[in-house]
Design a protein around this motif. Structure first.
Motif, PDB file in Angstrom:
ATOM      1  N   ARG A  31      -1.860   3.395  -4.062  1.00  0.00           N
ATOM      2  CA  ARG A  31      -1.528   2.476  -4.841  1.00  0.00           C
ATOM      3  C   ARG A  31      -1.586   1.036  -4.204  1.00  0.00           C
ATOM      4  O   ARG A  31      -0.995   0.995  -3.038  1.00  0.00           O
ATOM      5  CB  ARG A  31      -0.263   2.541  -5.865  1.00  0.00           C
ATOM      6  N   VAL A  32      -2.284   0.173  -4.536  1.00  0.00           N
ATOM      7  CA  VAL A  32      -2.402  -1.344  -4.169  1.00  0.00           C
ATOM      8  C   VAL A  32      -1.801  -2.353  -5.129  1.00  0.00           C
ATOM      9  O   VAL A  32      -1.842  -2.164  -6.208  1.00  0.00           O
ATOM     10  CB  VAL A  32      -3.821  -1.648  -3.876  1.00  0.00           C
ATOM     11  N   SER A  33      -0.729  -2.985  -4.361  1.00  0.00           N
ATOM     12  CA  SER A  33      -0.300  -4.045  -5.591  1.00  0.00           C
ATOM     13  C   SER A  33      -0.233  -5.479  -4.610  1.00  0.00           C
ATOM     14  O   SER A  33      -0.085  -5.386  -3.195  1.00  0.00           O
ATOM     15  CB  SER A  33       0.974  -3.892  -6.102  1.00  0.00           C
ATOM     16  N   LEU A  34      -0.293  -6.633  -4.866  1.00  0.00           N
ATOM     17  CA  LEU A  34      -0.396  -7.738  -4.490  1.00  0.00           C
ATOM     18  C   LEU A  34       0.532  -8.874  -5.069  1.00  0.00           C
ATOM     19  O   LEU A  34      -0.016  -9.589  -5.741  1.00  0.00           O
ATOM     20  CB  LEU A  34      -1.936  -8.324  -4.536  1.00  0.00           C
ATOM     21  N   PRO A  35       1.799  -8.786  -4.683  1.00  0.00           N
ATOM     22  CA  PRO A  35       2.782  -9.860  -5.085  1.00  0.00           C
ATOM     23  C   PRO A  35       2.500 -11.048  -4.684  1.00  0.00           C
ATOM     24  O   PRO A  35       2.601 -11.115  -3.234  1.00  0.00           O
ATOM     25  CB  PRO A  35       4.290  -9.150  -4.835  1.00  0.00           C
ATOM     26  N   TYR A  36       2.629 -12.201  -5.400  1.00  0.00           N
ATOM     27  CA  TYR A  36       2.682 -13.508  -4.572  1.00  0.00           C
ATOM     28  C   TYR A  36       4.149 -13.851  -5.101  1.00  0.00           C
ATOM     29  O   TYR A  36       4.451 -14.237  -6.245  1.00  0.00           O
ATOM     30  CB  TYR A  36       1.639 -14.141  -5.388  1.00  0.00           C
ATOM     31  N   PHE A  37       4.988 -14.191  -4.071  1.00  0.00           N
ATOM     32  CA  PHE A  37       6.336 -14.467  -4.442  1.00  0.00           C
ATOM     33  C   PHE A  37       6.545 -16.252  -4.212  1.00  0.00           C
ATOM     34  O   PHE A  37       6.081 -16.639  -3.213  1.00  0.00           O
ATOM     35  CB  PHE A  37       7.224 -14.078  -3.203  1.00  0.00           C
ATOM     36  N   PHE A  38       7.071 -16.853  -5.195  1.00  0.00           N
ATOM     37  CA  PHE A  38       7.244 -18.262  -5.139  1.00  0.00           C
ATOM     38  C   PHE A  38       8.773 -18.540  -5.038  1.00  0.00           C
ATOM     39  O   PHE A  38       9.600 -18.021  -5.776  1.00  0.00           O
ATOM     40  CB  PHE A  38       6.910 -18.720  -6.623  1.00  0.00           C
ATOM     41  N   PHE A  39       8.850 -19.355  -3.995  1.00  0.00           N
ATOM     42  CA  PHE A  39      10.144 -19.802  -3.527  1.00  0.00           C
ATOM     43  C   PHE A  39      10.735 -21.188  -3.708  1.00  0.00           C
ATOM     44  O   PHE A  39       9.950 -21.963  -3.738  1.00  0.00           O
ATOM     45  CB  PHE A  39      10.448 -19.359  -2.127  1.00  0.00           C
ATOM     46  N   PHE A  40      12.111 -21.400  -3.911  1.00  0.00           N
ATOM     47  CA  PHE A  40      12.472 -22.641  -3.554  1.00  0.00           C
ATOM     48  C   PHE A  40      12.377 -22.918  -1.792  1.00  0.00           C
ATOM     49  O   PHE A  40      12.356 -22.043  -1.328  1.00  0.00           O
ATOM     50  CB  PHE A  40      14.077 -22.815  -3.805  1.00  0.00           C
ATOM     51  N   ARG A  41      12.551 -23.965  -1.506  1.00  0.00           N
ATOM     52  CA  ARG A  41      12.615 -24.612  -0.144  1.00  0.00           C
ATOM     53  C   ARG A  41      13.973 -24.041   0.493  1.00  0.00           C
ATOM     54  O   ARG A  41      15.054 -24.018  -0.236  1.00  0.00           O
ATOM     55  CB  ARG A  41      12.580 -26.030   0.212  1.00  0.00           C
ATOM     56  N   ASP A  42      14.068 -23.596   1.569  1.00  0.00           N
ATOM     57  CA  ASP A  42      15.285 -23.221   2.309  1.00  0.00           C
ATOM     58  C   ASP A  42      16.430 -24.074   2.182  1.00  0.00           C
ATOM     59  O   ASP A  42      17.623 -23.593   1.898  1.00  0.00           O
ATOM     60  CB  ASP A  42      15.330 -22.896   3.596  1.00  0.00           C
TER      61      ASP A  42
ATOM     62  N   TYR B 117       0.740  -1.133  -0.009  1.00  0.00           N
ATOM     63  CA  TYR B 117      -0.062   0.074   0.051  1.00  0.00           C
ATOM     64  C   TYR B 117       0.961   1.339   0.113  1.00  0.00           C
ATOM     65  O   TYR B 117       1.787   1.403   1.061  1.00  0.00           O
ATOM     66  CB  TYR B 117      -1.058   0.042   1.043  1.00  0.00           C
ATOM     67  N   CYS B 118       0.705   1.960  -1.128  1.00  0.00           N
ATOM     68  CA  CYS B 118       1.537   3.345  -1.123  1.00  0.00           C
ATOM     69  C   CYS B 118       0.760   4.613  -1.386  1.00  0.00           C
ATOM     70  O   CYS B 118       0.131   4.624  -2.278  1.00  0.00           O
ATOM     71  CB  CYS B 118       2.428   2.995  -2.272  1.00  0.00           C
ATOM     72  N   ASP B 119       0.804   5.383  -0.377  1.00  0.00           N
ATOM     73  CA  ASP B 119       0.004   6.487  -0.287  1.00  0.00           C
ATOM     74  C   ASP B 119       0.949   7.765  -0.170  1.00  0.00           C
ATOM     75  O   ASP B 119       1.662   8.128   0.868  1.00  0.00           O
ATOM     76  CB  ASP B 119      -0.915   6.466   1.003  1.00  0.00           C
ATOM     77  N   VAL B 120       1.056   8.475  -1.263  1.00  0.00           N
ATOM     78  CA  VAL B 120       2.296   9.550  -1.525  1.00  0.00           C
ATOM     79  C   VAL B 120       1.463  10.753  -1.387  1.00  0.00           C
ATOM     80  O   VAL B 120       0.369  11.162  -2.186  1.00  0.00           O
ATOM     81  CB  VAL B 120       2.878   9.293  -2.903  1.00  0.00           C
ATOM     82  N   PRO B 121       1.778  11.687  -0.463  1.00  0.00           N
ATOM     83  CA  PRO B 121       0.930  12.950  -0.067  1.00  0.00           C
ATOM     84  C   PRO B 121       1.497  13.770  -1.497  1.00  0.00           C
ATOM     85  O   PRO B 121       2.281  13.470  -2.233  1.00  0.00           O
ATOM     86  CB  PRO B 121       1.681  13.541   0.950  1.00  0.00           C
ATOM     87  N   PRO B 122       0.649  14.976  -1.647  1.00  0.00           N
ATOM     88  CA  PRO B 122       1.039  16.016  -2.880  1.00  0.00           C
ATOM     89  C   PRO B 122       2.484  16.423  -2.637  1.00  0.00           C
ATOM     90  O   PRO B 122       3.015  16.690  -1.797  1.00  0.00           O
ATOM     91  CB  PRO B 122      -0.077  17.041  -2.624  1.00  0.00           C
ATOM     92  N   GLN B 123       2.815  16.621  -3.908  1.00  0.00           N
ATOM     93  CA  GLN B 123       4.207  17.210  -4.002  1.00  0.00           C
ATOM     94  C   GLN B 123       5.360  16.263  -3.525  1.00  0.00           C
ATOM     95  O   GLN B 123       6.375  16.961  -3.384  1.00  0.00           O
ATOM     96  CB  GLN B 123       4.544  18.565  -3.338  1.00  0.00           C
ATOM     97  N   ALA B 124       5.092  15.231  -3.214  1.00  0.00           N
ATOM     98  CA  ALA B 124       6.041  14.112  -2.957  1.00  0.00           C
ATOM     99  C   ALA B 124       6.361  13.097  -3.993  1.00  0.00           C
ATOM    100  O   ALA B 124       5.537  12.930  -4.800  1.00  0.00           O
ATOM    101  CB  ALA B 124       5.801  13.532  -1.436  1.00  0.00           C
ATOM    102  N   ARG B 125       7.435  12.214  -3.704  1.00  0.00           N
ATOM    103  CA  ARG B 125       7.490  10.871  -4.487  1.00  0.00           C
ATOM    104  C   ARG B 125       7.919   9.869  -3.576  1.00  0.00           C
ATOM    105  O   ARG B 125       8.757   9.985  -2.637  1.00  0.00           O
ATOM    106  CB  ARG B 125       8.523  11.499  -5.472  1.00  0.00           C
TER     107      ARG B 125
ATOM    108  N   GLN C  59      -1.549  -5.456  -9.877  1.00  0.00           N
ATOM    109  CA  GLN C  59      -1.459  -3.872  -9.645  1.00  0.00           C
ATOM    110  C   GLN C  59      -2.565  -3.239 -10.032  1.00  0.00           C
ATOM    111  O   GLN C  59      -3.236  -3.631 -11.018  1.00  0.00           O
ATOM    112  CB  GLN C  59      -0.151  -3.246 -10.359  1.00  0.00           C
ATOM    113  N   ASP C  60      -3.075  -2.376  -9.094  1.00  0.00           N
ATOM    114  CA  ASP C  60      -4.155  -1.399  -9.484  1.00  0.00           C
ATOM    115  C   ASP C  60      -4.025  -0.628 -10.595  1.00  0.00           C
ATOM    116  O   ASP C  60      -2.765  -0.727 -11.283  1.00  0.00           O
ATOM    117  CB  ASP C  60      -4.899  -0.753  -8.267  1.00  0.00           C
TER     118      ASP C  60
END
Length: 334
Positions: free
Chosen positions: A250-261, A169-177, A194-195
């Motif tokens: 901005r909303v994004s939902l990454p699903y990470f796929f891994f090897f076992r440790d 969740y990314c909430d950027v105020p005005p005049q910022a980056r 990603q939305d």
């Protein structure tokens, strides 16, 4: 002061879009799609998928549930701890918050997450997360099998791979980056919703930044460092970033796929020959994951890791392989 974030390429470069429904046909179209997947992995380390089987209503409900979840108090968010815990906004992650749903789609794990977020739990959101995460887990398994098939190495697919769903969740105020600086993912693949806010960018092999414009009802797929090492660099690990201003939250939902440790990442014979000598010594995935987490923790307080542009060499740094890059690698999988 002018922004240090480099501008996008003005060239008409397009990240490939893969229609997964074409792979269910026994004809030349399916073979052409596999060839397109292979080329996307080789040249971009990224592609978009459509006709993926997850209905738009499920995606929309999950987007809304994510926005509702981030309205809870910081105190409750901080209850999500462990190896993958809550990550608040920091200088290297300006205005970005990250919440993992550890154990999803297992219902009891989702219920535990909800009970930490809300005093009485949240059955409605539990059902939404379960339905979405079941779908994205199945989709991710399908995509990795498609990638293996496109390179003719289907026999190496293992069902023991595991996944992690994160809410961003990314909430950027005005005049910022704000957003997330250039990085590669250290896992096998990432399948991400990603939305429509935009802000996601991919660095081409030629060094140009290309916008990954939101495509309705699509998912973005990134191939990661471990797949690069496992394929002896036949598969590219795509450098990407998120740069947001005047478009939030901005909303994004990454699903990470891994090897076992305990899995050893080593290129199989199909990727190694006289013309393609072995580039990477075998390594234990858990060791690489721990290396990435250590670097991440040391850099989160430094805004330069959001603002910089660099050529990633994270895997090479871990394996002590000299590269032409003069910059140090950035964080992985924040």
């Amino acid at each position: 002061m002018a922004s240090m974030v480099p501008a996008l390429s003005e060239e008409c470069e397009q990240v490939p879009v893969i229609d997964l429904s074409s792979l269910k046909k026994e004809n030349d179209e399916a073979e052409a799609t596999l060839a397109k997947v292979k080329k996307a992995c080789q040249e971009w380390g990224c592609f978009l998928v459509v006709n993926h089987g997850i209905d738009q209503e499920t995606i929309a409900e999950m987007d809304s549930a994510t926005r509702e979840t981030f309205k809870v108090s910081k105190e409750n968010k901080e209850k999500i701890q462990g190896e993958f815990g809550y990550i608040p906004s920091m200088p290297a992650l300006p205005f970005l918050e990250i919440l993992p749903v550890n154990g999803a789609p297992e219902p009891r794990a989702i219920q535990k997450f909800a009970e930490q977020m809300w005093p009485q739990g949240n059955p409605k959101i539990c059902k939404i997360i379960e339905k979405y995460s079941v779908g994205v887990e199945e989709l991710t398994n399908e995509i990795i099998q498609v990638i293996f098939k496109s390179f003719g190495v289907s026999k190496y697919y293992e069902s023991q791979f595991w996944g992690l769903l994160r809410m961003n969740y990314c909430d950027v105020p005005p005049q910022a980056r704000g957003g997330l600086g250039p990085h590669t993912d250290h896992n096998l693949i990432t399948v991400m919703y990603q939305d429509n806010s935009g802000g996601l960018e991919l660095k081409s092999k030629g060094g140009k930044w290309v916008e990954l414009k939101p495509l309705p009802n699509s998912f973005v797929v990134f191939t990661g460092d471990c797949l690069k090492a496992w394929s002896n660099a036949a598969i590219h690990s795509g450098v990407h970033r998120v740069v947001m201003s005047n478009k939030s939250p901005r909303v994004s939902l990454p699903y990470f796929f891994f090897f076992r440790d305990d899995a050893v990442v080593e290129a199989p014979p199909e990727f190694v020959d006289d013309e393609h000598p072995r580039l990477y010594a075998p390594f234990r995935y858990g060791d690489y994951k721990a290396y990435c987490k250590e670097i991440k923790a040391s850099r989160c307080e430094h805004k330069e890791f959001f603002e910089r542009e660099n050529d990633e060499a994270f895997l090479e740094s871990f394996l002590h392989i000299p590269t032409a890059a003069t910059t140090v690698p950035t964080v992985c999988n924040l």
